[in-house]
Scaffold this motif. Structure first.
Motif, PDB file in Angstrom:
ATOM      1  N   VAL A   9     -19.346 -89.637   9.741  1.00  0.00           N
ATOM      2  CA  VAL A   9     -18.446 -90.379  10.606  1.00  0.00           C
ATOM      3  C   VAL A   9     -17.322 -89.439  11.031  1.00  0.00           C
ATOM      4  O   VAL A   9     -16.740 -88.751  10.185  1.00  0.00           O
ATOM      5  CB  VAL A   9     -17.862 -91.600   9.854  1.00  0.00           C
ATOM      6  CG1 VAL A   9     -16.857 -92.335  10.719  1.00  0.00           C
ATOM      7  CG2 VAL A   9     -18.978 -92.511   9.407  1.00  0.00           C
ATOM      8  N   PRO A  10     -17.037 -89.377  12.339  1.00  0.00           N
ATOM      9  CA  PRO A  10     -15.971 -88.468  12.771  1.00  0.00           C
ATOM     10  C   PRO A  10     -14.627 -88.869  12.181  1.00  0.00           C
ATOM     11  O   PRO A  10     -14.349 -90.044  11.971  1.00  0.00           O
ATOM     12  CB  PRO A  10     -15.959 -88.591  14.286  1.00  0.00           C
ATOM     13  CG  PRO A  10     -16.908 -89.674  14.641  1.00  0.00           C
ATOM     14  CD  PRO A  10     -17.656 -90.085  13.422  1.00  0.00           C
ATOM     15  N   GLY A  11     -13.780 -87.870  11.961  1.00  0.00           N
ATOM     16  CA  GLY A  11     -12.451 -88.116  11.405  1.00  0.00           C
ATOM     17  C   GLY A  11     -11.469 -88.573  12.475  1.00  0.00           C
ATOM     18  O   GLY A  11     -11.818 -88.773  13.647  1.00  0.00           O
ATOM     19  N   HIS A  12     -10.231 -88.686  12.071  1.00  0.00           N
ATOM     20  CA  HIS A  12      -9.165 -89.122  12.968  1.00  0.00           C
ATOM     21  C   HIS A  12      -8.935 -88.076  14.057  1.00  0.00           C
ATOM     22  O   HIS A  12      -8.925 -86.884  13.797  1.00  0.00           O
ATOM     23  CB  HIS A  12      -7.879 -89.348  12.161  1.00  0.00           C
ATOM     24  CG  HIS A  12      -6.697 -89.663  13.017  1.00  0.00           C
ATOM     25  ND1 HIS A  12      -6.534 -90.878  13.619  1.00  0.00           N
ATOM     26  CD2 HIS A  12      -5.633 -88.911  13.375  1.00  0.00           C
ATOM     27  CE1 HIS A  12      -5.410 -90.872  14.324  1.00  0.00           C
ATOM     28  NE2 HIS A  12      -4.845 -89.681  14.176  1.00  0.00           N
ATOM     29  N   TRP A  13      -8.720 -88.526  15.288  1.00  0.00           N
ATOM     30  CA  TRP A  13      -8.440 -87.624  16.403  1.00  0.00           C
ATOM     31  C   TRP A  13      -7.089 -87.983  16.995  1.00  0.00           C
ATOM     32  O   TRP A  13      -6.733 -89.164  17.110  1.00  0.00           O
ATOM     33  CB  TRP A  13      -9.515 -87.758  17.484  1.00  0.00           C
ATOM     34  CG  TRP A  13      -9.271 -86.873  18.668  1.00  0.00           C
ATOM     35  CD1 TRP A  13      -9.629 -85.565  18.788  1.00  0.00           C
ATOM     36  CD2 TRP A  13      -8.611 -87.226  19.879  1.00  0.00           C
ATOM     37  NE1 TRP A  13      -9.243 -85.072  20.000  1.00  0.00           N
ATOM     38  CE2 TRP A  13      -8.600 -86.084  20.701  1.00  0.00           C
ATOM     39  CE3 TRP A  13      -8.012 -88.384  20.365  1.00  0.00           C
ATOM     40  CZ2 TRP A  13      -8.038 -86.054  21.966  1.00  0.00           C
ATOM     41  CZ3 TRP A  13      -7.444 -88.350  21.628  1.00  0.00           C
ATOM     42  CH2 TRP A  13      -7.459 -87.200  22.406  1.00  0.00           C
ATOM     43  N   SER A  14      -6.329 -86.971  17.362  1.00  0.00           N
ATOM     44  CA  SER A  14      -5.068 -87.218  18.056  1.00  0.00           C
ATOM     45  C   SER A  14      -4.906 -86.184  19.161  1.00  0.00           C
ATOM     46  O   SER A  14      -5.471 -85.086  19.099  1.00  0.00           O
ATOM     47  CB  SER A  14      -3.890 -87.160  17.090  1.00  0.00           C
ATOM     48  OG  SER A  14      -3.751 -85.856  16.577  1.00  0.00           O
ATOM     49  N   GLN A  15      -4.145 -86.549  20.128  1.00  0.00           N
ATOM     50  CA  GLN A  15      -3.930 -85.707  21.294  1.00  0.00           C
ATOM     51  C   GLN A  15      -2.753 -84.778  20.995  1.00  0.00           C
ATOM     52  O   GLN A  15      -1.620 -85.047  21.349  1.00  0.00           O
ATOM     53  CB  GLN A  15      -3.622 -86.605  22.490  1.00  0.00           C
ATOM     54  CG  GLN A  15      -3.858 -85.978  23.804  1.00  0.00           C
ATOM     55  CD  GLN A  15      -3.784 -87.006  24.928  1.00  0.00           C
ATOM     56  OE1 GLN A  15      -3.513 -88.179  24.709  1.00  0.00           O
ATOM     57  NE2 GLN A  15      -4.041 -86.560  26.126  1.00  0.00           N
ATOM     58  N   ASP A  16      -3.028 -83.647  20.339  1.00  0.00           N
ATOM     59  CA  ASP A  16      -1.944 -82.778  19.898  1.00  0.00           C
ATOM     60  C   ASP A  16      -2.180 -81.298  20.206  1.00  0.00           C
ATOM     61  O   ASP A  16      -1.544 -80.434  19.629  1.00  0.00           O
ATOM     62  CB  ASP A  16      -1.704 -82.966  18.406  1.00  0.00           C
ATOM     63  CG  ASP A  16      -2.922 -82.622  17.572  1.00  0.00           C
ATOM     64  OD1 ASP A  16      -3.982 -82.303  18.138  1.00  0.00           O
ATOM     65  OD2 ASP A  16      -2.820 -82.668  16.330  1.00  0.00           O
ATOM     66  N   ARG A  17      -3.079 -81.020  21.123  1.00  0.00           N
ATOM     67  CA  ARG A  17      -3.326 -79.618  21.461  1.00  0.00           C
ATOM     68  C   ARG A  17      -2.189 -79.072  22.329  1.00  0.00           C
ATOM     69  O   ARG A  17      -1.554 -79.832  23.065  1.00  0.00           O
ATOM     70  CB  ARG A  17      -4.644 -79.482  22.217  1.00  0.00           C
ATOM     71  CG  ARG A  17      -5.849 -79.893  21.383  1.00  0.00           C
ATOM     72  CD  ARG A  17      -7.115 -79.792  22.173  1.00  0.00           C
ATOM     73  NE  ARG A  17      -7.072 -80.768  23.260  1.00  0.00           N
ATOM     74  CZ  ARG A  17      -8.047 -80.958  24.129  1.00  0.00           C
ATOM     75  NH1 ARG A  17      -9.133 -80.242  24.064  1.00  0.00           N
ATOM     76  NH2 ARG A  17      -7.935 -81.852  25.081  1.00  0.00           N
ATOM     77  N   PRO A  18      -1.940 -77.774  22.280  1.00  0.00           N
ATOM     78  CA  PRO A  18      -0.908 -77.195  23.150  1.00  0.00           C
ATOM     79  C   PRO A  18      -1.275 -77.428  24.613  1.00  0.00           C
ATOM     80  O   PRO A  18      -2.439 -77.374  25.000  1.00  0.00           O
ATOM     81  CB  PRO A  18      -0.936 -75.702  22.820  1.00  0.00           C
ATOM     82  CG  PRO A  18      -1.600 -75.620  21.495  1.00  0.00           C
ATOM     83  CD  PRO A  18      -2.517 -76.795  21.393  1.00  0.00           C
ATOM     84  N   ALA A  19      -0.283 -77.730  25.417  1.00  0.00           N
ATOM     85  CA  ALA A  19      -0.430 -77.956  26.858  1.00  0.00           C
ATOM     86  C   ALA A  19      -1.238 -79.205  27.177  1.00  0.00           C
ATOM     87  O   ALA A  19      -1.759 -79.342  28.278  1.00  0.00           O
ATOM     88  CB  ALA A  19      -1.035 -76.740  27.543  1.00  0.00           C
ATOM     89  N   GLU A  20      -1.359 -80.113  26.256  1.00  0.00           N
ATOM     90  CA  GLU A  20      -2.086 -81.368  26.483  1.00  0.00           C
ATOM     91  C   GLU A  20      -1.276 -82.242  27.446  1.00  0.00           C
ATOM     92  O   GLU A  20      -0.084 -82.422  27.281  1.00  0.00           O
ATOM     93  CB  GLU A  20      -2.259 -82.106  25.159  1.00  0.00           C
ATOM     94  CG  GLU A  20      -3.166 -83.295  25.231  1.00  0.00           C
ATOM     95  CD  GLU A  20      -4.621 -82.912  25.179  1.00  0.00           C
ATOM     96  OE1 GLU A  20      -5.372 -83.328  26.069  1.00  0.00           O
ATOM     97  OE2 GLU A  20      -5.012 -82.196  24.254  1.00  0.00           O
ATOM     98  N   LEU A  21      -1.933 -82.754  28.467  1.00  0.00           N
ATOM     99  CA  LEU A  21      -1.278 -83.656  29.407  1.00  0.00           C
ATOM    100  C   LEU A  21      -1.300 -85.060  28.827  1.00  0.00           C
ATOM    101  O   LEU A  21      -2.369 -85.606  28.548  1.00  0.00           O
ATOM    102  CB  LEU A  21      -1.975 -83.628  30.767  1.00  0.00           C
ATOM    103  CG  LEU A  21      -1.925 -82.302  31.509  1.00  0.00           C
ATOM    104  CD1 LEU A  21      -2.684 -82.401  32.824  1.00  0.00           C
ATOM    105  CD2 LEU A  21      -0.498 -81.872  31.759  1.00  0.00           C
ATOM    106  N   LEU A  22      -0.147 -85.648  28.655  1.00  0.00           N
ATOM    107  CA  LEU A  22      -0.048 -86.954  28.028  1.00  0.00           C
ATOM    108  C   LEU A  22       0.131 -88.085  29.034  1.00  0.00           C
ATOM    109  O   LEU A  22       0.130 -89.246  28.661  1.00  0.00           O
ATOM    110  CB  LEU A  22       1.107 -86.973  27.021  1.00  0.00           C
ATOM    111  CG  LEU A  22       0.992 -85.942  25.901  1.00  0.00           C
ATOM    112  CD1 LEU A  22       2.224 -85.973  25.020  1.00  0.00           C
ATOM    113  CD2 LEU A  22      -0.259 -86.175  25.080  1.00  0.00           C
ATOM    114  N   SER A  23       0.309 -87.746  30.305  1.00  0.00           N
ATOM    115  CA  SER A  23       0.464 -88.792  31.310  1.00  0.00           C
ATOM    116  C   SER A  23      -0.494 -88.527  32.469  1.00  0.00           C
ATOM    117  O   SER A  23      -1.131 -87.481  32.541  1.00  0.00           O
ATOM    118  CB  SER A  23       1.902 -88.832  31.820  1.00  0.00           C
ATOM    119  OG  SER A  23       2.167 -87.707  32.623  1.00  0.00           O
ATOM    120  N   LEU A  24      -0.574 -89.482  33.359  1.00  0.00           N
ATOM    121  CA  LEU A  24      -1.461 -89.335  34.508  1.00  0.00           C
ATOM    122  C   LEU A  24      -0.820 -88.523  35.627  1.00  0.00           C
ATOM    123  O   LEU A  24      -1.486 -88.159  36.577  1.00  0.00           O
ATOM    124  CB  LEU A  24      -1.857 -90.720  35.035  1.00  0.00           C
ATOM    125  CG  LEU A  24      -2.681 -91.563  34.057  1.00  0.00           C
ATOM    126  CD1 LEU A  24      -2.954 -92.940  34.654  1.00  0.00           C
ATOM    127  CD2 LEU A  24      -3.988 -90.870  33.725  1.00  0.00           C
TER     128      LEU A  24
END
Length: 161
Positions: A9-24
């Motif tokens: 089962v895949p583990g927890h994922w979060s949007q935390d990479r460098p330069a990640e776009l968090l908005s549209l």
């Protein structure tokens, strides 16, 4: 036992990479540029307006086209559309490349445009120097009001030669 039951089962994922776009919305700020559609056609339009440009001694047409292209594309992106001829007429007018420009603006623009054809940071600086208020004006208003307003439109401090 089915093979799919043996998969982990895949583990927890979060949007935390460098330069990640968090908005549209794309990021904004110095040197991010002005995104838009059909910018290649915009370059053709900028070259067409450049045919009537008045250059001072030591200025090169390639530098002028590159700087005014960036400025015109920024104007088009403000209106959320593809570039049109009026975007580049305004860019050439606000930087004093159309006939009848006052001498102080010619002296002011010369170091800014030097080498712009080969320097993206310089192109961005040229485009970012023009105020949003000036970019929203009709090109004819910019050309007719250039002598009185160019310092305000290009964010030049009063008293600067």
């Amino acid at each position: 036992m089915r093979p799919s039951n043996r998969l982990s089962v895949p583990g927890h994922w979060s949007q935390d990479r460098p330069a990640e776009l968090l908005s549209l919305r794309p990021p904004e700020g110095p040197r991010f540029g002005a995104t838009g559609s059909d910018l290649g056609f915009g370059l053709k339009l900028a070259k067409r307006v450049a045919e009537g440009a008045v250059l001072a001694e030591g200025e090169h047409l390639g530098d002028v086209v590159a700087g005014c292209f960036a400025c015109g594309c920024r104007r088009a992106s403000i209106f959320h559309r593809s570039p049109v001829i009026h975007d580049f007429e305004l860019a050439f007018a606000v930087w004093g490349f159309l006939p009848g420009a006052p001498a102080p603006i010619v002296a002011h623009r010369r170091p800014l445009f030097a080498g712009a054809a080969h320097d993206y940071v310089r192109q961005r600086a040229i485009a970012d120097a023009v105020s949003d208020d000036a970019l929203r004006l009709p090109a004819g208003d910019v050309h007719s009001g250039l002598a009185a307003n160019w310092r305000k439109w290009l964010s030049v401090p009063a008293g600067t030669p």
